[in-house]
Design a protein around this motif. Structure first.
Motif, PDB file in Angstrom:
ATOM      1  N   ARG A 243      86.795  57.911  96.352  1.00 37.14           N
ATOM      2  CA  ARG A 243      85.999  57.497  97.506  1.00 37.14           C
ATOM      3  C   ARG A 243      86.728  57.671  98.839  1.00 37.14           C
ATOM      4  O   ARG A 243      86.122  58.170  99.804  1.00 37.14           O
ATOM      5  N   PRO A 244      88.010  57.291  98.981  1.00 39.17           N
ATOM      6  CA  PRO A 244      88.683  57.482 100.288  1.00 39.17           C
ATOM      7  C   PRO A 244      88.670  58.932 100.761  1.00 39.17           C
ATOM      8  O   PRO A 244      88.397  59.208 101.935  1.00 39.17           O
TER       9      PRO A 244
ATOM     10  N   ASP B 165      79.701  52.451 100.680  1.00 39.90           N
ATOM     11  CA  ASP B 165      80.203  52.266  99.318  1.00 39.90           C
ATOM     12  C   ASP B 165      79.063  52.342  98.307  1.00 39.90           C
ATOM     13  O   ASP B 165      79.191  52.986  97.257  1.00 39.90           O
ATOM     14  N   TRP B 166      77.939  51.670  98.624  1.00 34.98           N
ATOM     15  CA  TRP B 166      76.792  51.694  97.709  1.00 34.98           C
ATOM     16  C   TRP B 166      76.250  53.113  97.567  1.00 34.98           C
ATOM     17  O   TRP B 166      75.931  53.570  96.453  1.00 34.98           O
ATOM     18  N   MET B 167      76.160  53.851  98.676  1.00 36.88           N
ATOM     19  CA  MET B 167      75.597  55.187  98.652  1.00 36.88           C
ATOM     20  C   MET B 167      76.473  56.129  97.812  1.00 36.88           C
ATOM     21  O   MET B 167      75.961  56.874  96.967  1.00 36.88           O
ATOM     22  N   LEU B 168      77.786  56.086  98.010  1.00 39.84           N
ATOM     23  CA  LEU B 168      78.678  56.944  97.230  1.00 39.84           C
ATOM     24  C   LEU B 168      78.640  56.573  95.760  1.00 39.84           C
ATOM     25  O   LEU B 168      78.698  57.440  94.880  1.00 39.84           O
ATOM     26  N   ASP B 169      78.526  55.290  95.482  1.00 35.06           N
ATOM     27  CA  ASP B 169      78.432  54.838  94.098  1.00 35.06           C
ATOM     28  C   ASP B 169      77.141  55.330  93.451  1.00 35.06           C
ATOM     29  O   ASP B 169      77.126  55.754  92.291  1.00 35.06           O
ATOM     30  N   SER B 170      76.044  55.296  94.218  1.00 36.47           N
ATOM     31  CA  SER B 170      74.752  55.741  93.673  1.00 36.47           C
ATOM     32  C   SER B 170      74.749  57.244  93.397  1.00 36.47           C
ATOM     33  O   SER B 170      74.059  57.710  92.482  1.00 36.47           O
ATOM     34  N   PHE B 171      75.518  58.007  94.167  1.00 38.09           N
ATOM     35  CA  PHE B 171      75.610  59.445  93.908  1.00 38.09           C
ATOM     36  C   PHE B 171      76.482  59.748  92.697  1.00 38.09           C
ATOM     37  O   PHE B 171      76.353  60.832  92.103  1.00 38.09           O
ATOM     38  N   GLY B 172      77.400  58.825  92.374  1.00 39.37           N
ATOM     39  CA  GLY B 172      78.241  59.029  91.203  1.00 39.37           C
ATOM     40  C   GLY B 172      79.703  59.302  91.495  1.00 39.37           C
ATOM     41  O   GLY B 172      80.462  59.647  90.580  1.00 39.37           O
TER      42      GLY B 172
ATOM     43  N   ALA C 185      66.741  56.657 106.215  1.00 34.81           N
ATOM     44  CA  ALA C 185      68.002  57.390 106.305  1.00 34.81           C
ATOM     45  C   ALA C 185      68.866  57.236 105.063  1.00 34.81           C
ATOM     46  O   ALA C 185      69.887  57.917 104.939  1.00 34.81           O
ATOM     47  N   LEU C 186      68.463  56.365 104.123  1.00 34.92           N
ATOM     48  CA  LEU C 186      69.264  56.068 102.944  1.00 34.92           C
ATOM     49  C   LEU C 186      68.538  56.484 101.669  1.00 34.92           C
ATOM     50  O   LEU C 186      67.303  56.622 101.666  1.00 34.92           O
ATOM     51  N   PRO C 187      69.269  56.653 100.565  1.00 35.85           N
ATOM     52  CA  PRO C 187      68.602  56.848  99.273  1.00 35.85           C
ATOM     53  C   PRO C 187      67.763  55.620  98.920  1.00 35.85           C
ATOM     54  O   PRO C 187      67.982  54.529  99.458  1.00 35.85           O
ATOM     55  N   ASP C 188      66.822  55.784  98.034  1.00 33.34           N
ATOM     56  CA  ASP C 188      65.974  54.664  97.618  1.00 33.34           C
ATOM     57  C   ASP C 188      66.821  53.577  96.962  1.00 33.34           C
ATOM     58  O   ASP C 188      67.800  53.858  96.273  1.00 33.34           O
TER      59      ASP C 188
END
Length: 409
Positions: A172-173, A159-166, A230-233
């Motif tokens: 999201r689903p 959830d955090w990663m998708l949110d950070s991408f925008g 493996a994750l964005p900063d």
């Protein structure tokens, strides 16, 4: 195999329960089962006449009030909510039972199949996930499938990663459904499908850039470095700490003080999704090098029991798919427990036959009675294919002392 699974689960402190095969329609269709809710078999209400059925034809909830369980987690949540006062504060359960889904039968997918579940309810710490991982890997080893590993992620990370991408919460689903195909489609295929879905263009661009970022080939064992690389900063520290804690506990169980001192069979996979709608945190899948599909999986579902109890209770579970491992386990013969076929003549009294059988059973043998046929060779070949290792011929008057047992070779 089921006996081995039960024994190893019990050795790790879990207790077996049994739940009904049917649940109320409202529980099975509460929006927490993901796509499996669409595959549920529903049971028609009793006493409906033809007019009532026609009148409710467009409303499944009006036609049915029960359904066959599509997994063992929803029944467990109801069981715990109903019996909480009689259970320990941290409850460790075993469920080994069939479930039903309206699948299109094919290799690895069945309409009825057996799940082998262990769950821990009442423990929010990383110890719970680690206990499940250790017990599952130990069970796989006991079945002769050494070398298994567990892919691990956290739905909160996704959830955090998708949110950070925008990506927006509404899309999201659908984005997760596409990301779940990464192994099959590859980065380019995932990006193309997201564009076809009409996902936010800027978010797709950011995600594409992340997938194609330069990476090094250095090996990093499971731990904070592997997870953060493996994750964005900027990944949330509390979630990373929880995942690191799981690895530390598994490392300790294998005699290592830290993850870096041993080869821990955990691999962080930031794109592991799992489709069940009730997962709230850690998710995992069981892998084995002999096959390219998962042998089981699970995750944390802290919000489910609260739907029945009125207050949230931490819960996490892991399931082995029995049909997915049964073909991988080679049959083994236990020399200490021979399996004997007693081939008897037609005129041998029943009492003598059962006395002979009972004598061998008391010695620890598995025993089958077979009346002699004209084609004795075919009878013995069938017995051997059923796992029997020896045979003896029985005539009237044969005693345990005079019985001559021969190997089936």
């Amino acid at each position: 195999m089921l006996a081995v699974i039960r024994e190893r689960y019990r050795a790790h402190g879990f207790d077996e329960i049994e739940t009904p095969v049917m649940e109320e329609y409202s529980r099975l269709h509460a929006g927490i089962g993901g796509d499996n809710e669409k595959l549920a078999y529903n049971v028609l209400k009793r006493g409906l006449d033809a007019d009532a059925i026609r009148g409710a034809a467009g409303d499944p909830a009006a036609l049915t009030d029960l359904g066959l369980r599509y997994d063992l987690t929803v029944p467990l949540a109801r069981f715990y909510a109903t019996n909480r006062g009689q259970l320990p504060s941290v409850f460790r359960s075993i469920q080994i039972a069939p479930v039903w889904r309206a699948e299109r039968p094919q290799k690895g997918r069945y309409r009825q199949f057996v799940q082998c579940d262990i769950d821990i309810i009442g423990d929010a710490s990383a110890r719970a996930e680690a206990e499940l991982a250790v017990a599952t890997l130990d069970t796989l080893d006991a079945l002769g499938l050494e070398g298994g590993s567990i892919r691990i992620n956290d739905r909160r990370v996704l959830d955090w990663m998708l949110d950070s991408f925008g990506f927006t919460s509404d899309e999201r689903p659908g984005v997760l459904i596409t990301i779940d195909k990464l192994d099959k489609l590859g980065p380019d295929g995932i990006v193309a499908e997201l564009r076809e879905r009409g996902a936010t263009a800027g978010a797709v661009d950011a995600f594409a850039a992340f997938l194609r970022r330069p990476t090094t080939l250095e090996y990093n064992p499971y731990g904070e470095r592997q997870i953060r690389k493996a994750l964005p900063d900027g990944a949330p520290d509390d979630i990373v700490a929880h995942l690191v804690g799981i690895g530390a506990a598994v490392a300790a169980s294998r005699g290592s003080a830290t993850e870096l001192e041993g080869d821990i069979p955990l691999v962080f996979d930031p794109f592991l999704v799992r489709g069940m709608g009730y997962y709230t945190g850690t998710i995992f899948e069981l892998a084995h090098p002999s096959v390219d599909y998962s042998l089981g999986g699970g995750g944390r579902y802290d919000g489910m029991i609260g739907r029945f109890l009125g207050q949230d209770v931490p819960a996490v579970g892991f399931s082995i798919g029995f049909e997915r491992i049964v073909d991988l386990v080679s049959e083994r013969t236990d020399a200490a427990a021979p399996a004997v076929v007693l081939v008897h003549d037609r005129d041998v009294p029943e009492g003598e036959l059962l006395a002979l059988k009972a004598a061998l059973v008391r010695e620890g043998s598995r025993v089958r009675l077979e009346q002699r046929t004209k084609n004795l060779k075919a009878l013995l070949e069938r017995a051997a294919s059923d796992g029997y290792t020896a045979f003896a011929t029985v005539a009237q008057g044969t005693t345990p002392a005079s019985l001559e047992v021969k190997p089936l070779a």
